[in-house]
Design an enzyme around this catalytic site. Structure first.
Site, PDB file in Angstrom:
ATOM      1  N   HIS A  54       0.487  -0.578   0.129  1.00  0.00           N
ATOM      2  CA  HIS A  54      -0.256  -0.251  -0.115  1.00  0.00           C
ATOM      3  C   HIS A  54       0.494   1.054   0.124  1.00  0.00           C
ATOM      4  O   HIS A  54       1.763   1.107   0.697  1.00  0.00           O
ATOM      5  CB  HIS A  54      -0.552   0.282   1.499  1.00  0.00           C
ATOM      6  CG  HIS A  54      -1.719  -0.974   1.228  1.00  0.00           C
ATOM      7  ND1 HIS A  54      -3.236  -0.639   2.280  1.00  0.00           N
ATOM      8  CD2 HIS A  54      -2.371  -1.950   0.731  1.00  0.00           C
ATOM      9  CE1 HIS A  54      -4.051  -2.014   1.831  1.00  0.00           C
ATOM     10  NE2 HIS A  54      -3.091  -2.804   0.871  1.00  0.00           N
ATOM     11  N   GLU A  56       0.717   3.874   1.822  1.00  0.00           N
ATOM     12  CA  GLU A  56       1.378   4.387   3.042  1.00  0.00           C
ATOM     13  C   GLU A  56       2.621   3.506   3.210  1.00  0.00           C
ATOM     14  O   GLU A  56       3.126   3.860   4.228  1.00  0.00           O
ATOM     15  CB  GLU A  56      -0.064   4.290   4.151  1.00  0.00           C
ATOM     16  CG  GLU A  56      -1.322   5.036   3.845  1.00  0.00           C
ATOM     17  CD  GLU A  56      -2.677   3.748   2.957  1.00  0.00           C
ATOM     18  OE1 GLU A  56      -1.767   3.655   2.293  1.00  0.00           O
ATOM     19  OE2 GLU A  56      -3.552   4.598   3.016  1.00  0.00           O
ATOM     20  N   CYS A  84      -6.841   2.195   5.225  1.00  0.00           N
ATOM     21  CA  CYS A  84      -6.976   0.815   6.315  1.00  0.00           C
ATOM     22  C   CYS A  84      -6.791   0.667   7.477  1.00  0.00           C
ATOM     23  O   CYS A  84      -6.266   1.453   7.486  1.00  0.00           O
ATOM     24  CB  CYS A  84      -6.477  -0.152   5.261  1.00  0.00           C
ATOM     25  SG  CYS A  84      -4.939  -0.639   4.939  1.00  0.00           S
ATOM     26  N   CYS A  87      -2.169  -0.150   7.388  1.00  0.00           N
ATOM     27  CA  CYS A  87      -1.752   1.415   7.400  1.00  0.00           C
ATOM     28  C   CYS A  87      -1.900   2.176   9.022  1.00  0.00           C
ATOM     29  O   CYS A  87      -0.930   2.655   9.171  1.00  0.00           O
ATOM     30  CB  CYS A  87      -2.383   2.350   5.534  1.00  0.00           C
ATOM     31  SG  CYS A  87      -1.856   1.078   4.494  1.00  0.00           S
TER      32      CYS A  87
END
Length: 159
Positions: A54, A56, A84, A87
């Protein structure tokens, strides 16, 4: 959102557009400390076939490497989509002070865990920890939401 925050969110949007060009979900992130971008990244789960790639997490990892520390005290993470749970947890664990996100994610956000509902909350924190991370929605910016909507509309056309 002030002008400085807007500039950094624009940097996150540039990263999201890189992801989009690679047929990835267009999410971008930048980590800022002392008024400067110290790390940037975008989703590359499809390219790398790695569920944890991801934007992040990749940006936080780069920032930790640059700072030579897992603690990113007084740093701000700008991300185009509400983080999410994974993250958000990484931001909390990295001691990031503030997360500014562009578009809401009603499917898997920390906000839903904290509040137990899908209410639109502009700012929240986790108070049970010994450090604080504030999560702040950029309520004035529709460009992050629009980028995601355009991406998924285009995907649906190709089906």
């Amino acid at each position: 959102m002030n002008k400085t925050d807007k500039n950094f969110m624009n940097e996150a949007l540039k990263e999201a557009k890189k992801a989009m060009k690679n047929e990835e979900v267009p999410i971008g992130a930048v980590v800022v400390k002392n008024g400067k971008v110290i790390a940037r990244s975008f989703n590359n789960r499809e390219e790398k076939q790695n569920a944890v790639n991801h934007a992040e997490l990749l940006a936080i990892s780069k920032a930790c490497k640059k700072e030579k520390s897992w603690r990113l005290d007084n740093a701000t993470l700008y991300v185009t989509l509400e983080p999410c749970l994974m993250c958000a947890g990484a931001a909390l664990n990295a001691r990031i002070s503030k997360v500014v996100f562009g578009a809401y994610d009603n499917t898997s956000s920390l906000r839903n865990l904290v509040t137990g509902c899908d209410e639109k909350i502009e700012k929240y924190e986790i108070s049970s920890l010994n450090h604080k991370t504030f999560f702040v929605h950029d309520e004035n910016d529709e460009s992050c939401k629009q980028l995601l909507q355009d991406f998924f509309a285009d995907k649906r056309k190709k089906i």
